[in-house]
Scaffold this motif. Structure first.
Motif, PDB file in Angstrom:
ATOM      1  N   ALA A  49       1.278  46.275  24.187  1.00  0.00           N
ATOM      2  CA  ALA A  49       0.800  47.100  25.301  1.00  0.00           C
ATOM      3  C   ALA A  49       0.523  46.248  26.536  1.00  0.00           C
ATOM      4  CB  ALA A  49      -0.449  47.861  24.895  1.00  0.00           C
ATOM      5  N   ALA A  50       0.106  45.015  26.328  1.00  0.00           N
ATOM      6  CA  ALA A  50      -0.180  44.120  27.452  1.00  0.00           C
ATOM      7  C   ALA A  50       1.075  43.835  28.271  1.00  0.00           C
ATOM      8  CB  ALA A  50      -0.788  42.820  26.940  1.00  0.00           C
ATOM      9  N   SER A  51       2.238  43.930  27.648  1.00  0.00           N
ATOM     10  CA  SER A  51       3.509  43.656  28.327  1.00  0.00           C
ATOM     11  C   SER A  51       4.148  44.912  28.911  1.00  0.00           C
ATOM     12  CB  SER A  51       4.503  43.026  27.347  1.00  0.00           C
ATOM     13  OG  SER A  51       3.980  41.840  26.818  1.00  0.00           O
ATOM     14  N   ALA A  52       3.583  46.055  28.610  1.00  0.00           N
ATOM     15  CA  ALA A  52       4.164  47.322  29.067  1.00  0.00           C
ATOM     16  C   ALA A  52       3.638  47.691  30.448  1.00  0.00           C
ATOM     17  CB  ALA A  52       3.828  48.432  28.079  1.00  0.00           C
ATOM     18  N   SER A  53       4.448  48.403  31.184  1.00  0.00           N
ATOM     19  CA  SER A  53       4.056  48.880  32.515  1.00  0.00           C
ATOM     20  C   SER A  53       3.809  50.383  32.463  1.00  0.00           C
ATOM     21  CB  SER A  53       5.152  48.555  33.522  1.00  0.00           C
ATOM     22  OG  SER A  53       5.362  47.175  33.606  1.00  0.00           O
ATOM     23  N   ILE A  54       2.970  50.797  31.544  1.00  0.00           N
ATOM     24  CA  ILE A  54       2.686  52.209  31.340  1.00  0.00           C
ATOM     25  C   ILE A  54       1.321  52.522  31.951  1.00  0.00           C
ATOM     26  CG2 ILE A  54       2.385  54.026  29.608  1.00  0.00           C
ATOM     27  CD1 ILE A  54       5.218  52.835  29.665  1.00  0.00           C
ATOM     28  N   PRO A  55       1.234  53.576  32.756  1.00  0.00           N
ATOM     29  CA  PRO A  55      -0.065  53.953  33.330  1.00  0.00           C
ATOM     30  C   PRO A  55      -1.085  54.295  32.235  1.00  0.00           C
ATOM     31  CG  PRO A  55       1.719  55.201  34.349  1.00  0.00           C
ATOM     32  CD  PRO A  55       2.310  54.465  33.187  1.00  0.00           C
ATOM     33  N   GLU A  56      -2.333  54.034  32.520  1.00  0.00           N
ATOM     34  CA  GLU A  56      -3.413  54.262  31.554  1.00  0.00           C
ATOM     35  C   GLU A  56      -3.447  55.693  31.027  1.00  0.00           C
ATOM     36  OE1 GLU A  56      -8.237  54.503  31.651  1.00  0.00           O
ATOM     37  OE2 GLU A  56      -7.317  52.894  32.806  1.00  0.00           O
ATOM     38  N   ASN A  57      -3.117  56.667  31.878  1.00  0.00           N
ATOM     39  CA  ASN A  57      -3.172  58.064  31.443  1.00  0.00           C
ATOM     40  C   ASN A  57      -2.024  58.447  30.506  1.00  0.00           C
ATOM     41  OD1 ASN A  57      -1.202  58.004  33.476  1.00  0.00           O
ATOM     42  ND2 ASN A  57      -1.663  60.067  34.148  1.00  0.00           N
ATOM     43  N   GLN A  58      -1.077  57.537  30.277  1.00  0.00           N
ATOM     44  CA  GLN A  58       0.035  57.792  29.352  1.00  0.00           C
ATOM     45  C   GLN A  58       0.015  56.836  28.166  1.00  0.00           C
ATOM     46  OE1 GLN A  58       3.365  57.504  32.357  1.00  0.00           O
ATOM     47  NE2 GLN A  58       4.064  59.254  31.155  1.00  0.00           N
ATOM     48  N   LEU A  59      -1.072  56.076  27.998  1.00  0.00           N
ATOM     49  CA  LEU A  59      -1.073  55.001  27.013  1.00  0.00           C
ATOM     50  C   LEU A  59      -2.303  55.049  26.116  1.00  0.00           C
ATOM     51  CD1 LEU A  59       0.273  52.343  26.027  1.00  0.00           C
ATOM     52  CD2 LEU A  59      -1.054  51.158  27.792  1.00  0.00           C
ATOM     53  N   VAL A  60      -2.058  54.921  24.823  1.00  0.00           N
ATOM     54  CA  VAL A  60      -3.111  54.722  23.838  1.00  0.00           C
ATOM     55  C   VAL A  60      -2.806  53.389  23.166  1.00  0.00           C
ATOM     56  CG1 VAL A  60      -4.112  55.539  21.667  1.00  0.00           C
ATOM     57  CG2 VAL A  60      -3.540  57.171  23.468  1.00  0.00           C
ATOM     58  N   VAL A  61      -3.774  52.489  23.206  1.00  0.00           N
ATOM     59  CA  VAL A  61      -3.591  51.146  22.640  1.00  0.00           C
ATOM     60  C   VAL A  61      -4.352  51.060  21.320  1.00  0.00           C
ATOM     61  CG1 VAL A  61      -3.920  48.669  23.018  1.00  0.00           C
ATOM     62  CG2 VAL A  61      -3.356  50.162  24.951  1.00  0.00           C
ATOM     63  N   ILE A  62      -3.634  50.638  20.290  1.00  0.00           N
ATOM     64  CA  ILE A  62      -4.177  50.538  18.939  1.00  0.00           C
ATOM     65  C   ILE A  62      -4.287  49.069  18.547  1.00  0.00           C
ATOM     66  CG2 ILE A  62      -3.785  51.166  16.521  1.00  0.00           C
ATOM     67  CD1 ILE A  62      -4.296  53.553  18.391  1.00  0.00           C
ATOM     68  N   THR A  63      -5.439  48.686  18.028  1.00  0.00           N
ATOM     69  CA  THR A  63      -5.644  47.311  17.566  1.00  0.00           C
ATOM     70  C   THR A  63      -5.050  47.113  16.178  1.00  0.00           C
ATOM     71  OG1 THR A  63      -7.668  47.189  18.867  1.00  0.00           O
ATOM     72  CG2 THR A  63      -7.391  45.533  17.144  1.00  0.00           C
ATOM     73  N   ASN A  64      -5.313  48.068  15.286  1.00  0.00           N
ATOM     74  CA  ASN A  64      -4.843  47.972  13.905  1.00  0.00           C
ATOM     75  C   ASN A  64      -3.942  49.172  13.623  1.00  0.00           C
ATOM     76  OD1 ASN A  64      -4.470  47.967  11.141  1.00  0.00           O
ATOM     77  ND2 ASN A  64      -6.602  47.553  10.656  1.00  0.00           N
ATOM     78  N   ILE A  65      -2.644  48.946  13.594  1.00  0.00           N
ATOM     79  CA  ILE A  65      -1.695  50.066  13.499  1.00  0.00           C
ATOM     80  C   ILE A  65      -1.738  50.814  12.167  1.00  0.00           C
ATOM     81  CG2 ILE A  65      -0.154  49.072  15.216  1.00  0.00           C
ATOM     82  CD1 ILE A  65       1.748  48.341  12.883  1.00  0.00           C
ATOM     83  N   ILE A  66      -2.378  50.251  11.158  1.00  0.00           N
ATOM     84  CA  ILE A  66      -2.457  50.962   9.882  1.00  0.00           C
ATOM     85  C   ILE A  66      -3.799  51.669   9.687  1.00  0.00           C
ATOM     86  CG2 ILE A  66      -0.726  49.540   8.736  1.00  0.00           C
ATOM     87  CD1 ILE A  66      -3.042  48.056   7.354  1.00  0.00           C
ATOM     88  N   ASP A  67      -4.695  51.539  10.648  1.00  0.00           N
ATOM     89  CA  ASP A  67      -6.012  52.160  10.561  1.00  0.00           C
ATOM     90  C   ASP A  67      -5.953  53.578  11.118  1.00  0.00           C
ATOM     91  OD1 ASP A  67      -8.645  52.972  10.717  1.00  0.00           O
ATOM     92  OD2 ASP A  67      -9.363  51.137  11.677  1.00  0.00           O
ATOM     93  N   ILE A  68      -5.848  54.565  10.231  1.00  0.00           N
ATOM     94  CA  ILE A  68      -5.721  55.958  10.663  1.00  0.00           C
ATOM     95  C   ILE A  68      -6.982  56.433  11.386  1.00  0.00           C
ATOM     96  CG2 ILE A  68      -6.500  57.016   8.507  1.00  0.00           C
ATOM     97  CD1 ILE A  68      -4.177  59.093   8.966  1.00  0.00           C
ATOM     98  N   ASN A  69      -8.136  55.889  11.021  1.00  0.00           N
ATOM     99  CA  ASN A  69      -9.376  56.287  11.692  1.00  0.00           C
ATOM    100  C   ASN A  69      -9.388  55.819  13.145  1.00  0.00           C
ATOM    101  OD1 ASN A  69     -10.532  57.572   9.407  1.00  0.00           O
ATOM    102  ND2 ASN A  69     -11.064  55.569   8.590  1.00  0.00           N
ATOM    103  N   GLU A  70      -8.932  54.604  13.396  1.00  0.00           N
ATOM    104  CA  GLU A  70      -8.845  54.116  14.777  1.00  0.00           C
ATOM    105  C   GLU A  70      -7.862  54.968  15.570  1.00  0.00           C
ATOM    106  OE1 GLU A  70      -7.548  50.303  17.546  1.00  0.00           O
ATOM    107  OE2 GLU A  70      -7.037  50.263  15.411  1.00  0.00           O
ATOM    108  N   LEU A  71      -6.728  55.251  14.970  1.00  0.00           N
ATOM    109  CA  LEU A  71      -5.714  56.066  15.641  1.00  0.00           C
ATOM    110  C   LEU A  71      -6.272  57.441  15.993  1.00  0.00           C
ATOM    111  CD1 LEU A  71      -2.806  56.415  16.584  1.00  0.00           C
ATOM    112  CD2 LEU A  71      -2.215  57.104  14.261  1.00  0.00           C
ATOM    113  N   GLU A  72      -6.936  58.076  15.044  1.00  0.00           N
ATOM    114  CA  GLU A  72      -7.500  59.398  15.295  1.00  0.00           C
ATOM    115  C   GLU A  72      -8.558  59.338  16.402  1.00  0.00           C
ATOM    116  OE1 GLU A  72      -9.826  63.029  12.996  1.00  0.00           O
ATOM    117  OE2 GLU A  72      -8.852  61.474  11.804  1.00  0.00           O
TER     118      GLU A  72
END
Length: 85
Positions: A49-72
């Motif tokens: 995500a740090a390398s992407a040029s996506i506006p904040e309102n279109q981006l959700v950044v996940i620290t742990n991609i297997i953590d369903i609770n974080e994702l939710e």
């Protein structure tokens, strides 16, 4: 609610969106294809995500991609701030 959301191809994304009653077209995309406007929402791991040029309102950044609770938690926060129309 229907939304044309394109996000990473983590199986948990579909599960969480279904739980939140959000219908979405979930697709995988590489970083070079992640262009603002090409999707309503991008879900990315923190490292890319740090390398992407996506506006904040279109981006959700996940620290742990297997953590369903974080994702939710992060998807709920995103949709509270940016409701699906």
């Amino acid at each position: 609610v229907d939304s044309g959301v394109v996000v990473g191809e983590w199986p948990n994304i579909k599960k969480v969106l279904k739980k939140l009653n959000i219908q979405a077209d979930v697709q995988h995309s590489d970083l070079s294809s992640a262009i603002p406007g090409e999707a309503d929402l991008f879900v990315m791991a923190k490292d890319i995500a740090a390398s992407a040029s996506i506006p904040e309102n279109q981006l959700v950044v996940i620290t742990n991609i297997i953590d369903i609770n974080e994702l939710e938690t992060k998807l709920i926060a995103h949709f509270e701030k940016h409701p699906v129309s």
